[in-house]
Design a protein around this motif. Structure first.
Motif, PDB file in Angstrom:
ATOM      1  N   PHE B 300     -14.895  32.790  85.104  1.00  0.00           N
ATOM      2  CA  PHE B 300     -15.825  33.806  85.608  1.00  0.00           C
ATOM      3  C   PHE B 300     -16.040  33.634  87.113  1.00  0.00           C
ATOM      4  CE2 PHE B 300     -18.365  35.499  81.786  1.00  0.00           C
ATOM      5  CZ  PHE B 300     -17.274  35.346  80.941  1.00  0.00           C
ATOM      6  N   ASP B 301     -16.173  32.372  87.504  1.00  0.00           N
ATOM      7  CA  ASP B 301     -16.589  32.069  88.873  1.00  0.00           C
ATOM      8  C   ASP B 301     -15.416  32.048  89.841  1.00  0.00           C
ATOM      9  OD1 ASP B 301     -18.443  30.780  90.921  1.00  0.00           O
ATOM     10  OD2 ASP B 301     -16.933  29.217  90.689  1.00  0.00           O
ATOM     11  N   GLY B 302     -14.213  31.814  89.310  1.00  0.00           N
ATOM     12  CA  GLY B 302     -13.051  31.711  90.194  1.00  0.00           C
ATOM     13  C   GLY B 302     -13.097  30.484  91.083  1.00  0.00           C
ATOM     14  N   LEU B 303     -13.628  29.373  90.553  1.00  0.00           N
ATOM     15  CA  LEU B 303     -13.671  28.105  91.301  1.00  0.00           C
ATOM     16  C   LEU B 303     -14.350  28.256  92.662  1.00  0.00           C
ATOM     17  CD1 LEU B 303     -10.149  26.629  90.484  1.00  0.00           C
ATOM     18  CD2 LEU B 303     -12.335  25.996  89.450  1.00  0.00           C
ATOM     19  N   ASP B 304     -15.440  29.008  92.705  1.00  0.00           N
ATOM     20  CA  ASP B 304     -16.197  29.075  93.944  1.00  0.00           C
ATOM     21  C   ASP B 304     -17.245  27.958  93.935  1.00  0.00           C
ATOM     22  OD1 ASP B 304     -17.682  29.645  96.153  1.00  0.00           O
ATOM     23  OD2 ASP B 304     -18.689  31.387  95.282  1.00  0.00           O
ATOM     24  N   ARG B 305     -18.150  28.016  92.952  1.00  0.00           N
ATOM     25  CA  ARG B 305     -19.129  26.926  92.862  1.00  0.00           C
ATOM     26  C   ARG B 305     -18.946  26.132  91.570  1.00  0.00           C
ATOM     27  NH1 ARG B 305     -23.853  27.572  94.226  1.00  0.00           N
ATOM     28  NH2 ARG B 305     -23.530  29.333  95.614  1.00  0.00           N
ATOM     29  N   VAL B 306     -17.905  26.474  90.797  1.00  0.00           N
ATOM     30  CA  VAL B 306     -17.592  25.701  89.595  1.00  0.00           C
ATOM     31  C   VAL B 306     -16.415  24.775  89.895  1.00  0.00           C
ATOM     32  CG1 VAL B 306     -16.738  25.786  87.221  1.00  0.00           C
ATOM     33  CG2 VAL B 306     -18.444  27.459  88.000  1.00  0.00           C
ATOM     34  N   ILE B 307     -16.555  23.516  89.517  1.00  0.00           N
ATOM     35  CA  ILE B 307     -15.469  22.536  89.616  1.00  0.00           C
ATOM     36  C   ILE B 307     -15.032  22.231  88.193  1.00  0.00           C
ATOM     37  CG2 ILE B 307     -14.825  20.231  90.393  1.00  0.00           C
ATOM     38  CD1 ILE B 307     -17.223  20.409  92.354  1.00  0.00           C
ATOM     39  N   ARG B 308     -13.739  22.403  87.921  1.00  0.00           N
ATOM     40  CA  ARG B 308     -13.287  22.178  86.555  1.00  0.00           C
ATOM     41  C   ARG B 308     -12.587  20.821  86.483  1.00  0.00           C
ATOM     42  NH1 ARG B 308      -9.635  24.169  81.981  1.00  0.00           N
ATOM     43  NH2 ARG B 308      -8.045  22.544  82.097  1.00  0.00           N
ATOM     44  N   VAL B 309     -12.922  20.029  85.488  1.00  0.00           N
ATOM     45  CA  VAL B 309     -12.226  18.761  85.269  1.00  0.00           C
ATOM     46  C   VAL B 309     -11.665  18.724  83.850  1.00  0.00           C
ATOM     47  CG1 VAL B 309     -13.818  17.607  86.863  1.00  0.00           C
ATOM     48  CG2 VAL B 309     -14.173  17.399  84.396  1.00  0.00           C
ATOM     49  N   GLY B 310     -10.670  17.891  83.652  1.00  0.00           N
ATOM     50  CA  GLY B 310     -10.089  17.755  82.328  1.00  0.00           C
ATOM     51  C   GLY B 310      -9.186  16.540  82.245  1.00  0.00           C
ATOM     52  N   SER B 311      -8.693  16.264  81.068  1.00  0.00           N
ATOM     53  CA  SER B 311      -7.715  15.187  80.883  1.00  0.00           C
ATOM     54  C   SER B 311      -7.005  15.385  79.554  1.00  0.00           C
ATOM     55  CB  SER B 311      -8.404  13.822  80.916  1.00  0.00           C
ATOM     56  OG  SER B 311      -8.758  13.417  79.607  1.00  0.00           O
ATOM     57  N   PHE B 312      -6.100  14.478  79.241  1.00  0.00           N
ATOM     58  CA  PHE B 312      -5.341  14.583  77.995  1.00  0.00           C
ATOM     59  C   PHE B 312      -5.741  13.488  77.013  1.00  0.00           C
ATOM     60  CE2 PHE B 312      -2.773  16.204  81.534  1.00  0.00           C
ATOM     61  CZ  PHE B 312      -2.658  17.521  81.120  1.00  0.00           C
ATOM     62  N   SER B 313      -6.895  12.839  77.290  1.00  0.00           N
ATOM     63  CA  SER B 313      -7.294  11.674  76.493  1.00  0.00           C
ATOM     64  C   SER B 313      -7.587  12.032  75.043  1.00  0.00           C
ATOM     65  CB  SER B 313      -8.531  11.019  77.105  1.00  0.00           C
ATOM     66  OG  SER B 313      -8.225  10.533  78.395  1.00  0.00           O
ATOM     67  N   LYS B 314      -8.047  13.266  74.797  1.00  0.00           N
ATOM     68  CA  LYS B 314      -8.435  13.628  73.425  1.00  0.00           C
ATOM     69  C   LYS B 314      -7.260  14.200  72.646  1.00  0.00           C
ATOM     70  CE  LYS B 314     -12.732  12.562  74.173  1.00  0.00           C
ATOM     71  NZ  LYS B 314     -13.390  11.427  73.508  1.00  0.00           N
ATOM     72  N   SER B 315      -6.402  14.959  73.328  1.00  0.00           N
ATOM     73  CA  SER B 315      -5.350  15.687  72.618  1.00  0.00           C
ATOM     74  C   SER B 315      -4.039  14.903  72.577  1.00  0.00           C
ATOM     75  CB  SER B 315      -5.108  17.030  73.301  1.00  0.00           C
ATOM     76  OG  SER B 315      -4.910  16.838  74.689  1.00  0.00           O
ATOM     77  N   LEU B 316      -3.804  14.036  73.566  1.00  0.00           N
ATOM     78  CA  LEU B 316      -2.523  13.322  73.655  1.00  0.00           C
ATOM     79  C   LEU B 316      -2.714  11.826  73.401  1.00  0.00           C
ATOM     80  CD1 LEU B 316       0.484  13.382  74.265  1.00  0.00           C
ATOM     81  CD2 LEU B 316      -0.062  13.324  76.703  1.00  0.00           C
ATOM     82  N   THR B 317      -3.400  11.156  74.303  1.00  0.00           N
ATOM     83  CA  THR B 317      -3.697   9.731  74.156  1.00  0.00           C
ATOM     84  C   THR B 317      -4.688   9.337  75.249  1.00  0.00           C
ATOM     85  OG1 THR B 317      -2.828   7.474  74.288  1.00  0.00           O
ATOM     86  CG2 THR B 317      -1.698   9.139  75.601  1.00  0.00           C
ATOM     87  N   SER B 318      -5.518   8.344  74.980  1.00  0.00           N
ATOM     88  CA  SER B 318      -6.362   7.810  76.049  1.00  0.00           C
ATOM     89  C   SER B 318      -5.748   6.536  76.625  1.00  0.00           C
ATOM     90  CB  SER B 318      -7.779   7.543  75.536  1.00  0.00           C
ATOM     91  OG  SER B 318      -7.748   6.923  74.281  1.00  0.00           O
TER      92      SER B 318
END
Lengths: 478, 478
Positions: B300-318
């Motif tokens: 919605f915000d287009g990364l203006d004031r939203v910072i998105r983080v993620g990883s593969f620890s849950k779906s692939l491996t931690s």
């Protein structure tokens, strides 16, 4: 127009006010500035003065105007500028420039000033073999799970044994695995220092210590380095004058000088540390490059007020992230907590790989080969440098670094800029000197000087700069 | 004796004085305390009062006496206590307890409240195959060198494409690789917040957000969570009351509730964020578990004031550490600088492995299988829970979590303590609740409830506690 219309000094005061608030993060990036009216009232100036100040800050790019909405902090306070590798030409040649050049090498460049061994000196086949081995043998949990809070037990046992061989008596539960030596020092800084604290470093020292301390907003104070360690008198004076909380150093095969700490200096440093409640971080990353083990602060002190950190980035690979901290049990427990809260635990797969490679007899043979190869290269490079008038500060007992002074007080930055035109990347002394007092020194990596072109380019650059045609030196960006 | 000999309140004042200085790090671990005389003068009390205060602090273990040398700060300020996994029995059941149980599982324990899939649900063979592949194909430089400042380009392109599929339009140079989702949020906190700043989190939320914010000495304020996202009225009130700098949330398949943000709530949150200059960190770690993609603040915000983080620890491996941050270019550049200064760059070998596995068609099939398996398990577990009187707060559209209320307001901590005797590890609601308002809730991981023993032990523990024989609840240690 506005400039003439209002009082310049008042305008600058308002600009300074805003800049300070941005630097102090009282205004973060994206935050709205006070309205023109509010600022005018707060600063006791006219609205037109504030308008001009804001306009100029917009022009500078410090803030941006959003139509009908007000003024906002534009770019965040960038403590450093490493990632921006474009348009390097006009960048200041400083610690961050050095990091840029190391992390994003120019195509075909020779990193004659680089901090690592050339790729083909590293045990790549051993690493590939290690990957195949762990693909087969790593237990299920190492393939899927976080490691325990302290990190792989076998790797910690291995590190404890290796430290034991250096005379550092340490138990496995005094060792915490980290992702790198840098992260190890970062965790220690987070744990022990506050913004504004004074931290002693060697002058010269590994340039990233300066970048790291800037990120912590700590105040680095340099202590002149001698061929046997820091100058003890200057060290004592710095203790009395600045009441530092911490001293960060490499003891064995010091970066960039290649010098090693002598036992008497180690003894005197520790007595001073005790008397002034100073804590010491001893970065031992070059341990495996020593032919004859030198004095270790951690060995003398027994990890009371010395914290030892290390990694395998120099001797094995920097592509696998695995560092460590050895310290008092209570500190290790707290550092492990901090580490987990801020990044969870280290990678069990990296640990499996490091353990597999280090317990393979081939690693010991690899390091023997490296030490021998460096010794030969050193004896070949030193006379070759002499031919072009470059004399090393000392002849190191091991490692890859030569700390060398240019003749006639030539400006090392100018020489570096000139050499860059021929795609030779040098490491000028002031990159390592917080006091900027190593202007005519270079750190040379003998392992990267196999190609005679390096000497030819060096000589040409020196000749060029000797003729007083050194390029302008831009101001350091910190 | 001394207690009677001197004024208790004065003594406590001196003790408080020392404690405050330790908490503020004005006195770090190992630092010498002022002499008894100096402290007596400074505090305007008798020396015997100081002696008693110091003695009591020694008894507490806050400081230690060194014969003939004075008093020293004993243990460093431990912001958390995760690493100390011994004598767990008497530990408070709080976010750190949960981290301990997750990182150092008890032998044979069933982590029915755990945050990850069971080992044998993860694509281990795919990972082993990936290791064999990169052993063969990884380029020399990926085997030996640091990665570039921003991290592996191919992996960043992959992440940009996957975000595109979620409607988040992002360029590769807006993505920074980190070692984990936690490190991603940590870097953002280092960059944007100061000690004492207010940060909004969901109540309940992923427990490590609390630990992380404690490490930053930030002030977490909880906003009640609804099945469609945070309660917008409470959110607005918190903005007006506490002027937070940041809001940290999971939008898709929220941890621990399994709820997903609705589009209208996302829209209203972003309008409020805009109006109050609030920045938002959207942790999207469960993205791959969604069957139907839900609203994304970043989209919605287009990364203006939203910072998105993620990883593969849950779906692939931690076990492979690889997270990312997607944000405005200028912020990413500054975050990359901070990341390098504090830990150098990410591991190219981990990046090669992640890229190899994620570009293998088998990964997509793996996630399809996981989603289907979770759906089936969910439909099996919910009625089974109903049999023992446990009803979920909502029936999640995906993921592994059920947020379930115990009947008769049973105390979830007491039930957890009782279940631990049978080696079943539950996750009591208040571990996730900064306001401690989820006392009769449990987070259940349906993927870990295949063994009917879990239900039997749950039922027995509930019966036990229902009979008013719940164990004493120790005070939370923060």
């Amino acid at each position: 127009m506005l400039v003439e219309a209002t009082d310049g000094t008042l305008t600058e005061q308002v600009m300074a006010l805003v800049r300070t608030r941005i630097e102090r993060r009282q205004l973060v990036s994206g935050a709205r500035l006070p309205s023109v009216r509010a600022m005018a009232e707060a600063a006791g100036v006219s609205k037109s003065t504030v308008v001009e100040a804001y306009d100029r800050l917009v022009a500078e790019g410090a803030i941006r105007a959003r139509p009908g909405s007000g003024f906002y902090v534009a770019a965040p306070l960038a403590p450093l500028t490493i990632a921006a590798v474009d348009s390097r030409a006009d960048l200041a040649i400083d610690p961050l420039w050095m990091l840029r050049e190391s992390l994003s090498p120019r195509p075909g460049a020779i990193l004659a000033g680089g901090g690592c061994l050339p790729d083909d000196w590293l045990p790549v086949e051993l690493l590939r073999k290690g990957l195949r081995t762990i693909a087969r043998t790593a237990p299920l949990t190492s393939m899927t799970n976080y490691s325990t809070a302290m990190g792989s037990e076998p790797v910690r046992r291995l590190i404890a044994r290796r430290m034991g061989e250096q005379g550092v008596d340490v138990a496995t539960d005094q060792i915490l695995l980290t992702d790198s030596g840098t992260q190890a020092i970062d965790l220690i800084c987070r744990f022990l220092i506050e913004p504004g604290d004074v931290v002693l470093i060697d002058d010269p020292c590994y340039f990233n210590f300066q970048a790291l301390l800037r990120a912590h907003r700590a105040r680095p104070i340099g202590v002149p380095f001698t061929p046997h360690g820091p100058d003890v008198e200057a060290f004592q004076q710095a203790l009395e004058e600045h009441l530092p909380r911490l001293y960060i150093t490499n003891s064995a095969i010091h970066n960039p000088t290649g010098a090693s700490l002598s036992a008497p200096v180690a003894h005197r440093l520790l007595k001073l540390a005790e008397a002034h409640d100073l804590l010491i971080v001893e970065d031992d990353i070059f341990a495996d490059f020593e032919t004859v083990p030198s004095a270790r602060l951690a060995a003398f002190d027994g990890l009371d007020r010395v914290i030892r950190v290390g990694s395998f980035s120099k001797s094995l690979t920097s592509a696998v992230r695995c560092g460590h901290i050895a310290a008092r049990r209570d500190w290790i427990a707290a550092l492990a907590d901090l580490r987990i809260a801020t990044g969870m635990s280290s990678s069990p797969i990296s640990a499996e790989l490091v353990h597999t490679v280090l317990t393979d007899g081939a690693y010991r043979r690899h390091m023997e080969k490296i030490r021998g190869r460096l010794e030969q290269t050193m004896t070949r490079v030193i006379p070759r440098l002499a031919e072009i008038g470059i004399v090393p500060w000392i002849e190191p007992s091991g490692g890859m670094f030569l700390w060398a002074r240019l003749p006639d007080d030539l400006d090392a930055v100018a020489v570096t800029r000139h050499a860059l035109r021929s795609n030779i990347v040098l490491a000028p002394g002031n990159v390592f000197s917080v006091s900027q007092s190593a202007g005519s020194y270079l750190r040379l990596n003998v392992a990267r000087m196999g190609d005679d072109r390096v000497f030819e380019v060096l000589e040409a650059a020196m000749a060029h700069c000797g003729r007083g045609q050194g390029l302008a030196i831009p101001p350091s960006d910190h």
